[in-house]
Design a protein around this motif. Structure first.
Motif, PDB file in Angstrom:
ATOM      1  N   VAL A 410      -4.055   4.116  14.307  1.00  0.00           N
ATOM      2  CA  VAL A 410      -4.034   2.919  13.461  1.00  0.00           C
ATOM      3  C   VAL A 410      -3.936   1.684  14.360  1.00  0.00           C
ATOM      4  O   VAL A 410      -2.940   1.475  15.052  1.00  0.00           O
ATOM      5  CB  VAL A 410      -2.863   2.948  12.465  1.00  0.00           C
ATOM      6  N   LEU A 411      -4.978   0.872  14.356  1.00  0.00           N
ATOM      7  CA  LEU A 411      -5.034  -0.315  15.208  1.00  0.00           C
ATOM      8  C   LEU A 411      -4.400  -1.525  14.537  1.00  0.00           C
ATOM      9  O   LEU A 411      -3.925  -2.441  15.216  1.00  0.00           O
ATOM     10  CB  LEU A 411      -6.494  -0.631  15.555  1.00  0.00           C
ATOM     11  N   SER A 412      -4.412  -1.538  13.217  1.00  0.00           N
ATOM     12  CA  SER A 412      -3.853  -2.657  12.478  1.00  0.00           C
ATOM     13  C   SER A 412      -3.650  -2.233  11.028  1.00  0.00           C
ATOM     14  O   SER A 412      -4.336  -1.333  10.547  1.00  0.00           O
ATOM     15  CB  SER A 412      -4.803  -3.865  12.536  1.00  0.00           C
ATOM     16  N   ALA A 413      -2.681  -2.860  10.371  1.00  0.00           N
ATOM     17  CA  ALA A 413      -2.431  -2.566   8.950  1.00  0.00           C
ATOM     18  C   ALA A 413      -1.887  -3.818   8.290  1.00  0.00           C
ATOM     19  O   ALA A 413      -1.100  -4.556   8.887  1.00  0.00           O
ATOM     20  CB  ALA A 413      -1.427  -1.413   8.812  1.00  0.00           C
ATOM     21  N   TRP A 414      -2.327  -4.056   7.070  1.00  0.00           N
ATOM     22  CA  TRP A 414      -1.874  -5.257   6.376  1.00  0.00           C
ATOM     23  C   TRP A 414      -1.875  -5.049   4.872  1.00  0.00           C
ATOM     24  O   TRP A 414      -2.462  -4.104   4.362  1.00  0.00           O
ATOM     25  CB  TRP A 414      -2.745  -6.463   6.742  1.00  0.00           C
ATOM     26  N   ALA A 415      -1.192  -5.944   4.185  1.00  0.00           N
ATOM     27  CA  ALA A 415      -1.131  -5.892   2.722  1.00  0.00           C
ATOM     28  C   ALA A 415      -1.592  -7.219   2.145  1.00  0.00           C
ATOM     29  O   ALA A 415      -1.305  -8.286   2.690  1.00  0.00           O
ATOM     30  CB  ALA A 415       0.301  -5.589   2.256  1.00  0.00           C
ATOM     31  N   GLY A 416      -2.311  -7.155   1.055  1.00  0.00           N
ATOM     32  CA  GLY A 416      -2.735  -8.348   0.331  1.00  0.00           C
ATOM     33  C   GLY A 416      -2.313  -8.230  -1.123  1.00  0.00           C
ATOM     34  O   GLY A 416      -2.191  -7.125  -1.657  1.00  0.00           O
ATOM     35  N   ILE A 417      -2.072  -9.361  -1.754  1.00  0.00           N
ATOM     36  CA  ILE A 417      -1.670  -9.358  -3.159  1.00  0.00           C
ATOM     37  C   ILE A 417      -2.905  -9.456  -4.038  1.00  0.00           C
ATOM     38  O   ILE A 417      -3.682 -10.400  -3.931  1.00  0.00           O
ATOM     39  CB  ILE A 417      -0.714 -10.523  -3.481  1.00  0.00           C
ATOM     40  N   ARG A 418      -3.066  -8.459  -4.893  1.00  0.00           N
ATOM     41  CA  ARG A 418      -4.186  -8.440  -5.837  1.00  0.00           C
ATOM     42  C   ARG A 418      -3.678  -8.993  -7.166  1.00  0.00           C
ATOM     43  O   ARG A 418      -2.894  -8.347  -7.857  1.00  0.00           O
ATOM     44  CB  ARG A 418      -4.685  -7.001  -6.005  1.00  0.00           C
ATOM     45  N   PRO A 419      -4.101 -10.209  -7.533  1.00  0.00           N
ATOM     46  CA  PRO A 419      -3.513 -10.824  -8.743  1.00  0.00           C
ATOM     47  C   PRO A 419      -4.276 -10.523 -10.028  1.00  0.00           C
ATOM     48  O   PRO A 419      -5.314 -11.107 -10.307  1.00  0.00           O
ATOM     49  CB  PRO A 419      -3.593 -12.318  -8.418  1.00  0.00           C
ATOM     50  N   LEU A 420      -3.772  -9.589 -10.803  1.00  0.00           N
ATOM     51  CA  LEU A 420      -4.244  -9.464 -12.183  1.00  0.00           C
ATOM     52  C   LEU A 420      -3.558 -10.561 -12.985  1.00  0.00           C
ATOM     53  O   LEU A 420      -2.429 -10.955 -12.679  1.00  0.00           O
ATOM     54  CB  LEU A 420      -3.882  -8.092 -12.746  1.00  0.00           C
ATOM     55  N   VAL A 421      -4.230 -11.090 -13.982  1.00  0.00           N
ATOM     56  CA  VAL A 421      -3.680 -12.248 -14.691  1.00  0.00           C
ATOM     57  C   VAL A 421      -3.717 -12.058 -16.203  1.00  0.00           C
ATOM     58  O   VAL A 421      -4.448 -11.213 -16.724  1.00  0.00           O
ATOM     59  CB  VAL A 421      -4.446 -13.543 -14.320  1.00  0.00           C
ATOM     60  N   ARG A 422      -2.930 -12.863 -16.885  1.00  0.00           N
ATOM     61  CA  ARG A 422      -2.931 -12.918 -18.348  1.00  0.00           C
ATOM     62  C   ARG A 422      -2.688 -14.359 -18.746  1.00  0.00           C
ATOM     63  O   ARG A 422      -2.250 -15.194 -17.932  1.00  0.00           O
ATOM     64  CB  ARG A 422      -1.848 -12.002 -18.913  1.00  0.00           C
ATOM     65  N   ASP A 423      -2.920 -14.646 -19.991  1.00  0.00           N
ATOM     66  CA  ASP A 423      -2.675 -15.987 -20.520  1.00  0.00           C
ATOM     67  C   ASP A 423      -1.165 -16.181 -20.683  1.00  0.00           C
ATOM     68  O   ASP A 423      -0.543 -15.547 -21.523  1.00  0.00           O
ATOM     69  CB  ASP A 423      -3.376 -16.140 -21.871  1.00  0.00           C
ATOM     70  N   PRO A 424      -0.558 -17.048 -19.862  1.00  0.00           N
ATOM     71  CA  PRO A 424       0.907 -17.220 -19.945  1.00  0.00           C
ATOM     72  C   PRO A 424       1.343 -17.851 -21.265  1.00  0.00           C
ATOM     73  O   PRO A 424       2.515 -17.759 -21.637  1.00  0.00           O
ATOM     74  CB  PRO A 424       1.211 -18.142 -18.756  1.00  0.00           C
ATOM     75  N   ARG A 425       0.409 -18.453 -21.973  1.00  0.00           N
ATOM     76  CA  ARG A 425       0.756 -19.104 -23.238  1.00  0.00           C
ATOM     77  C   ARG A 425       1.061 -18.084 -24.340  1.00  0.00           C
ATOM     78  O   ARG A 425       1.636 -18.434 -25.368  1.00  0.00           O
ATOM     79  CB  ARG A 425      -0.391 -20.028 -23.667  1.00  0.00           C
ATOM     80  N   THR A 426       0.670 -16.815 -24.092  1.00  0.00           N
ATOM     81  CA  THR A 426       0.924 -15.782 -25.101  1.00  0.00           C
ATOM     82  C   THR A 426       2.310 -15.168 -24.966  1.00  0.00           C
ATOM     83  O   THR A 426       2.740 -14.405 -25.841  1.00  0.00           O
ATOM     84  CB  THR A 426      -0.118 -14.661 -24.991  1.00  0.00           C
ATOM     85  N   LEU A 427       3.010 -15.469 -23.863  1.00  0.00           N
ATOM     86  CA  LEU A 427       4.337 -14.907 -23.651  1.00  0.00           C
ATOM     87  C   LEU A 427       5.407 -15.782 -24.287  1.00  0.00           C
ATOM     88  O   LEU A 427       5.331 -17.007 -24.248  1.00  0.00           O
ATOM     89  CB  LEU A 427       4.628 -14.783 -22.152  1.00  0.00           C
ATOM     90  N   LYS A 428       6.389 -15.118 -24.826  1.00  0.00           N
ATOM     91  CA  LYS A 428       7.539 -15.825 -25.386  1.00  0.00           C
ATOM     92  C   LYS A 428       8.741 -15.611 -24.473  1.00  0.00           C
ATOM     93  O   LYS A 428       8.751 -14.719 -23.634  1.00  0.00           O
ATOM     94  CB  LYS A 428       7.844 -15.305 -26.796  1.00  0.00           C
ATOM     95  N   GLU A 429       9.740 -16.458 -24.643  1.00  0.00           N
ATOM     96  CA  GLU A 429      10.962 -16.294 -23.874  1.00  0.00           C
ATOM     97  C   GLU A 429      11.567 -14.916 -24.145  1.00  0.00           C
ATOM     98  O   GLU A 429      11.679 -14.492 -25.275  1.00  0.00           O
ATOM     99  CB  GLU A 429      11.975 -17.384 -24.235  1.00  0.00           C
ATOM    100  N   GLY A 430      11.912 -14.237 -23.060  1.00  0.00           N
ATOM    101  CA  GLY A 430      12.509 -12.921 -23.201  1.00  0.00           C
ATOM    102  C   GLY A 430      11.513 -11.781 -23.129  1.00  0.00           C
ATOM    103  O   GLY A 430      11.907 -10.611 -23.035  1.00  0.00           O
ATOM    104  N   ASP A 431      10.194 -12.082 -23.152  1.00  0.00           N
ATOM    105  CA  ASP A 431       9.187 -11.029 -23.039  1.00  0.00           C
ATOM    106  C   ASP A 431       9.234 -10.404 -21.650  1.00  0.00           C
ATOM    107  O   ASP A 431       9.582 -11.059 -20.666  1.00  0.00           O
ATOM    108  CB  ASP A 431       7.786 -11.598 -23.299  1.00  0.00           C
ATOM    109  N   ASP A 432       8.849  -9.140 -21.573  1.00  0.00           N
ATOM    110  CA  ASP A 432       8.818  -8.416 -20.301  1.00  0.00           C
ATOM    111  C   ASP A 432       7.627  -8.894 -19.474  1.00  0.00           C
ATOM    112  O   ASP A 432       6.480  -8.586 -19.802  1.00  0.00           O
ATOM    113  CB  ASP A 432       8.716  -6.913 -20.572  1.00  0.00           C
TER     114      ASP A 432
END
Length: 641
Positions: A410-432
């Motif tokens: 192994v010459l190199s190894a790295w991690a990247g963040i894969r962002p799945l998204v949703r509409d934040p306007r559909t979440l209410k306070e206390g939602d998971d």
């Protein structure tokens, strides 16, 4: 009788037509043969671009921009190019360097996604199918706008069960079909014998066949830099190392009207007024959204904290805690020596032991393997690969590689963040917030009540379309009279006048080795003669950056001449400082070149030489040089070494 007569006439007509076409084609071929092809002459020049200090001065003196883009990854710089070419006055600020996050840590594939096509059919999902078709279309545009950075790559799916042969064959042909006119090459089937000849590392005793389809392979961070430079050349004000500290809001309406940004090099604050502001910060989108939700436009005090549990504990601070829009997962890749994969064809493990897809792809003379998909609760500033992640990929690889798969390879190894998204306007306070319900598999674009335009999700292949849709929304929000979008056809920096024979032309003109000519052509395109002229002016510029600052290499003991295996030269470093806004050693070692991604240990050896040359070019004092050496060394050590 009538039918026979008609048949004869049709046959006669077809014969005459075929004969006429053959004569025409023969004459055309003769004419083409007699034509003398004149190649475009090599030009050791680039359009004049402003220095960083000039861009800062321009930003300070501009009363109001049409649009401010926050984030300098693929989509952000794509928005800057699109907006500038439509005639808008564009500003872009990036907290770190261009492609310093997810945009430099992709699978390096310009692809439609064969696994999405499979899901589309099994789940009868039109949304999944639309995603595939969209990406296949955009794949063609990437190959067109940056042909020096994007290449067609055949990928073989090894088949180990006879019943899978028709299944994979039909799948590959459907992939070709949905690409339509943008199809790169037709997929085809190999016999087991032929597949084992092409990929001798596979276990031929259990191999039944090989299915080959075609996608694109590209250099992600160099394409990101090309987008940034192209935007600047088109008139945009684009700056890296500018951190947004506050969103500016109208006191009466609360509408976002710009941002305060801090130059991380000098600490100076800039007020950037803009009619429309775009949030294009990828995995960090929630941080800007939290500023948008705050009445004063300031970030929350608890945004940055240390992670202390689970996968988030891999030596990185948390940039966003409890994100509402982004549902992050970590994708880990490793780089292995070239003998783990055929040089001209990639391998795809269509079904791993846990159901994931694994790629093993030739890339920059090495093999790129991955990827994992590990859910995360937080968004770290600098995610890193854990030893468990690395072992997971190696274990999967050993399932069908005949020789021992070793950790030391192994010459190199790295991690990247894969962002799945949703509409934040559909979440209410206390939602998971960790729930996957409501996730958008494609990109997501929306405008908040305060007028902040946010674009997130998607993938590298669809960056251009994401940018086009975003600027369409900007034009709508700002009521601008803008020109039509032209980003499907423009050539990015380094692609202007590109010729498929450019490698040969470069080698002949500057007497370069084939390896060096190919390296320069495929990374800098038609701007590589600028680097070659530096070679001519001073032979020291031809040395690897490892030897930067050493007046006489022969007097140094224990010189590691393995550095010469990597054609990253002093001239390239000087070029990147002058023409690509390289500001730190890591900018060069990790992003303008891929040294650290290809061989972290060798890149570590090159840190001092890189800092020595950059220090001379940028006028660094001794404290700055020592700080750069420390920061670059610490970061590269997290890449699996």
């Amino acid at each position: 009788m009538f039918a026979r007569t008609v048949s004869r006439r049709v046959l006669a007509g077809a014969t005459l037509a075929a004969g006429g076409y053959a004569a025409f084609a023969l004459q055309r071929d003769r004419s083409a043969h007699n034509e003398v092809h004149v190649s475009i002459p090599l030009k050791a020049e680039a359009p004049a671009i402003p220095s960083r200090s000039e861009l800062l001065d321009k930003m300070a003196k501009t009363d109001q921009f049409d649009v401010l883009v926050i984030g300098g990854g693929a989509t952000g710089t794509g928005c800057a190019v699109d907006g500038a070419t439509r005639g808008l006055n564009v500003a872009l600020v990036e907290m770190n360097d261009f492609a310093s996050g997810t945009s430099s840590k992709s699978t390096k594939m310009a692809h439609g996604g064969v696994r999405y096509l499979e899901k589309a059919f099994w789940e009868l999902s039109k949304a999944q199918l639309d995603l595939v078709i969209e990406a296949l279309n955009e794949r063609g545009h990437m190959l067109n706008t940056a042909p020096h950075l994007c290449k067609v790559l055949p990928i073989m799916i090894p088949v180990y069960n006879y019943w899978q042969v028709p299944y994979f064959y039909v799948g590959c042909k459907m992939y070709d079909l949905f690409a339509g006119s943008q199809n790169l090459k037709s997929s085809y089937m190999m016999t087991a014998r032929r597949a084992s000849e092409v990929a001798p590392m596979l276990d031929a005793s259990i191999l039944k066949a090989g299915l080959v389809y075609h996608d694109g392979s590209f250099n992600d961070s160099r394409m990101n830099a090309a987008l940034a430079v192209t935007a600047i050349e088109r008139g945009a004000t684009v700056l890296n190392y500018m951190e947004v500290t506050r969103l500016l809001k109208n006191e009466k309406t609360g509408r976002v009207e710009g941002a305060m940004a801090r130059d991380r090099e000098t600490g100076k604050e800039f007020r950037i007024n803009a009619k429309v502001v775009v949030n294009s910060t990828g995995p960090f989108s929630d941080r800007i959204l939290q500023m948008d939700n705050a009445k004063d436009g300031l970030p929350r005090n608890d945004l940055v904290q240390f992670a202390n549990e689970g996968h988030d504990s891999i030596g990185s601070r948390v940039a966003v805690s409890n994100p509402r829009m982004v549902v992050p997962s970590a994708g880990v890749h490793i780089v292995l020596p070239a003998f783990y994969c055929p040089k001209q064809i990639g391998l795809l493990d269509a079904k791993t032991s846990d159901g994931r897809v694994m790629f093993f792809l030739p890339w920059q003379g090495k093999v790129l393997a991955g990827t994992t998909d590990i859910p995360m609760k937080q968004v770290p500033e600098n995610p890193t690969a854990t030893e468990a992640d690395i072992q997971d990929i190696l274990k999967e690889l050993q399932h069908y590689i005949k020789f021992p798969v070793k950790r030391e390879d192994v010459l190199s190894a790295w991690a990247g963040i894969r962002p799945l998204v949703r509409d934040p306007r559909t979440l209410k306070e206390g939602d998971d917030v960790s729930s996957t319900q409501g996730l958008v598999r494609n990109h997501f674009l929306f405008t908040s009540d305060n007028g902040l335009v946010t674009i997130a999700g998607g993938k590298w292949t669809t960056y251009r379309e994401m940018a086009e849709e975003t600027i369409d929304e900007v034009v709508k929000q700002g009521h601008f009279q803008a020109k039509p979008c032209i980003t499907k056809k423009i050539k990015l920096a380094g692609a202007e006048g590109w010729d498929p024979n450019f490698v040969a032309m470069l080698a002949q003109e500057y007497h370069l080795s084939s390896k060096m000519a190919e390296h320069l052509a495929n990374n800098y395109g038609t701007r590589s003669p600028i680097i070659c002229e530096m070679f001519r002016r001073d032979e020291k510029n031809q040395l690897p950056v490892t030897f930067g600052g050493r007046e006489n290499v022969t007097v140094y003991k224990n010189v590691n001449f393995d550095s010469f295996r990597y054609p990253f030269t002093i001239a390239e470093l000087k070029y990147s400082v002058k023409y690509e806004y390289t500001r730190t050693a890591l900018d060069f070692l990790m992003r303008r070149t891929r040294f650290g991604f290809l061989d972290a240990k060798q890149a570590l050896e090159a840190v001092k030489g890189t800092v020595s040359i950059m220090g001379d070019e940028l006028g660094w004092d001794e404290n700055k040089r020592l700080s750069e050496i420390q920061q670059a060394s610490d970061f590269i050590k997290t890449f699996g070494v």
